[in-house]
Design an enzyme around this catalytic site. Structure first.
Site, mmCIF file in Angstrom:
data_model
loop_
_atom_site.group_PDB
_atom_site.id
_atom_site.type_symbol
_atom_site.label_atom_id
_atom_site.label_comp_id
_atom_site.label_asym_id
_atom_site.label_seq_id
_atom_site.Cartn_x
_atom_site.Cartn_y
_atom_site.Cartn_z
ATOM 1 N N MET A 175 46.652 44.013 41.850
ATOM 2 C CA MET A 175 46.407 42.887 40.966
ATOM 3 C C MET A 175 46.881 43.184 39.541
ATOM 4 S SD MET A 175 42.627 41.780 42.351
ATOM 5 C CE MET A 175 42.563 40.257 41.402
ATOM 6 N N HIS A 176 46.928 42.141 38.723
ATOM 7 C CA HIS A 176 47.101 42.201 37.261
ATOM 8 C C HIS A 176 48.525 42.509 36.785
ATOM 9 C CE1 HIS A 176 42.792 42.395 37.603
ATOM 10 N NE2 HIS A 176 42.786 43.664 37.948
ATOM 11 N N ASP A 187 44.319 42.432 46.334
ATOM 12 C CA ASP A 187 44.020 43.477 47.321
ATOM 13 C C ASP A 187 42.537 43.601 47.648
ATOM 14 O OD1 ASP A 187 43.408 44.501 44.813
ATOM 15 O OD2 ASP A 187 44.652 46.302 45.001
#
Length: 493
Positions: free
Chosen positions: A79-80, A238
């Site tokens: 992520m991110h 995830d």
């Protein structure tokens, strides 16, 4: 027979796994790539490495069954991360990924512009260096020419979905970690985008995780051997994907991921958040559900780092075998190799060993590393419980779940029995489940989860005899963070 593919765009590799309709793994393949670290605290990857790894692994899957029987694909991923494309959909800049810590000034910019309390109210999360917003602002502040050319801003797994389908999309769980998403409303935050002059046209359309975003393109079909009739769902970040793979889809159900980072994930049916911003509250991959999540940055990262630098002559199995009958003998490890999120939100804290003597060997140190990581996970559990949430039936996944020693230390540290599945591929199974529902094979995530997840879970019981030892050691561990921080600040003064 119908089949579904789960893809995970991880930090060290992309993995593609073929499942049948019962959740049985038919075939699995992964392809690794490198981390790029131009400076201390900077961590980047090349999005095209993810793309090439995806194509390579899908290509190996196609011959295993009739491609007409592969009904759907789901993608999960780290992520991110920030992926920026130009008007021709070319990548403009290496992706600044989740563990990068360069954006402290941008976090302060966010706080100065919106205010921390207002920001938490809008997003249910505190601004931090991991979120995509701070990375995008860093790009705007430091690479203005790149920012001016940017026509689309994506997350890592959404870039892969674009490569597969030609459609710009994201899902609610992954979008929740951008820092410019209204988690309560499950949509982009107009107020935050306006505050930083970010045009919403730069962002992809938001979908629920099981919604179909498109079919694979003819070009991808030619490269992989798959059929253009194969649908692709929006997928999930995830951790939400792993939770679906663990059947953590009802309020109070909890999973712990022992991956590169460590995550404590609890499903909730309403958007609850920590008022101090020490945890994350994101949308779940299940419609009308959310989750509260504590994150320790240096989980498997610490274990891998230790072995690579100090015990490379041993396999992980050998390290476990040599360590299971000894103690850390007074060594305490702080796992802050890449700063920390829960509970400190401190990008500048650093890892350390204390309590070292001449009698210690690498196995004492290794056990201290495992204990330090478990103490950090205990931090996450305690903060979540402070929000009035009970942790029910804790299921553990990720690479660390393969280690019986690590599981036992974790159970003893948090004084909870832990449950593990024979299938450690919970993330890819989770998005395969989403694909099975998106394709129409199953009617709901609940139905698919009942059919495709493992109901025969192994249990690791915590040892009541270890409670006093771990509680006293944990107390010292907690104080060490503040002692080291104070010493660093006094030195800087």
């Amino acid at each position: 027979m119908s089949y579904f593919i789960g893809i995970d765009v991880g930090t060290s590799a992309t993995k593609s796994v073929l499942f049948d309709e019962t959740g049985k793994i038919i075939f699995s393949n992964s392809s690794e790539y490198e981390l790029i670290q131009p400076q201390n605290g900077w961590v980047q990857q090349r999005p095209n490495d993810w793309k090439n790894a995806t194509v390579e692994t899908l290509k190996s899957i196609a011959p295993k069954v009739s491609v007409d029987e592969i009904k759907g694909i789901g993608v999960s991923g780290q992520m991110h991360g920030l992926v920026v494309l130009d008007e021709n959909n070319n990548v403009l800049y290496d992706s600044i990924i989740w563990c990068d810590q360069r954006t402290e000034k941008e976090v302060n910019q966010i706080i100065d512009t919106i205010g921390k309390e207002r920001y938490i109210d809008l997003t249910l999360n505190a601004p931090n260096t991991s979120f995509t917003l701070s990375k995008l602002l860093w790009l705007k502040n430091n690479e203005p020419d790149v920012f001016k050319k940017t026509r689309k801003v994506l997350l890592p797994k959404d870039y892969i979905n674009f490569c597969l389908t030609g459609v710009f999309s994201t899902d609610v769980s992954d979008a929740s970690g951008t820092g410019y998403f209204d988690v309560k409303g499950r949509c982009w935050s107009e107020e935050i985008l306006n505050a930083f002059d970010i045009n919403e046209k730069l962002l992809p359309q938001v979908y629920e995780s099981l919604q179909v975003v498109g079919n694979i393109t003819e070009n991808i079909a030619l490269q992989t051997g798959l059929s253009t009739n194969t649908i692709v769902v929006a997928g999930a970040g995830d951790q939400a994907a792993a939770a679906v793979g663990h059947s953590v889809i009802k309020p109070g159900c909890t999973s712990i991921s022992l991956g590169t980072s460590g995550v404590v994930f609890t499903a909730v049916d309403k958007p609850v958040c920590d008022k101090f911003g020490r945890t994350h509250t994101f949308c779940h991959a299940v419609k009308n559900m959310w989750h509260i999540m504590g994150v320790t940055q240096g989980c498997g990262l610490s274990v891998n780092w230790f072995r690579k630098n100090f015990a490379q002559e041993y396999s992980y199995a050998e390290l476990d075998e040599n360590t299971k009958e000894i103690t850390s003998d007074g060594i305490i490890y702080l796992p802050y190799l890449m700063g920390e999120r829960t509970p400190h939100l401190d990008p500048n804290c650093r890892g350390s060993f204390t309590g070292i003597s001449v009698n210690h060997n690498c196995f004492n140190f290794y056990r201290a590393v495992l204990e330090g990581v478990c103490f950090s996970i205990k931090d996450c559990c305690e903060v979540i419980c402070e929000s009035g949430i009970d942790l029910n039936t804790i299921k553990v996944g990720g690479g660390g779940a393969k280690s019986k020693l690590w599981l036992q230390i974790l159970a003893d540290t948090i004084t909870e029995n832990l449950y593990t599945s024979k299938c450690v591929e919970s993330g890819v199974l989770g998005v395969a489940i989403l694909a099975s529902v998106g394709s129409g094979y199953y009617n709901s995530v609940e139905e698919a989860s009942a059919k495709m997840t493992d109901s025969n879970l192994a249990m690791t019981r915590f040892n009541p005899g270890k409670i006093n030892y771990y509680n006293s050691t944990y107390s010292v561990y907690k104080n060490l963070y503040f002692a080291v921080k104070s010493a660093r600040e006094n030195k800087n003064d």
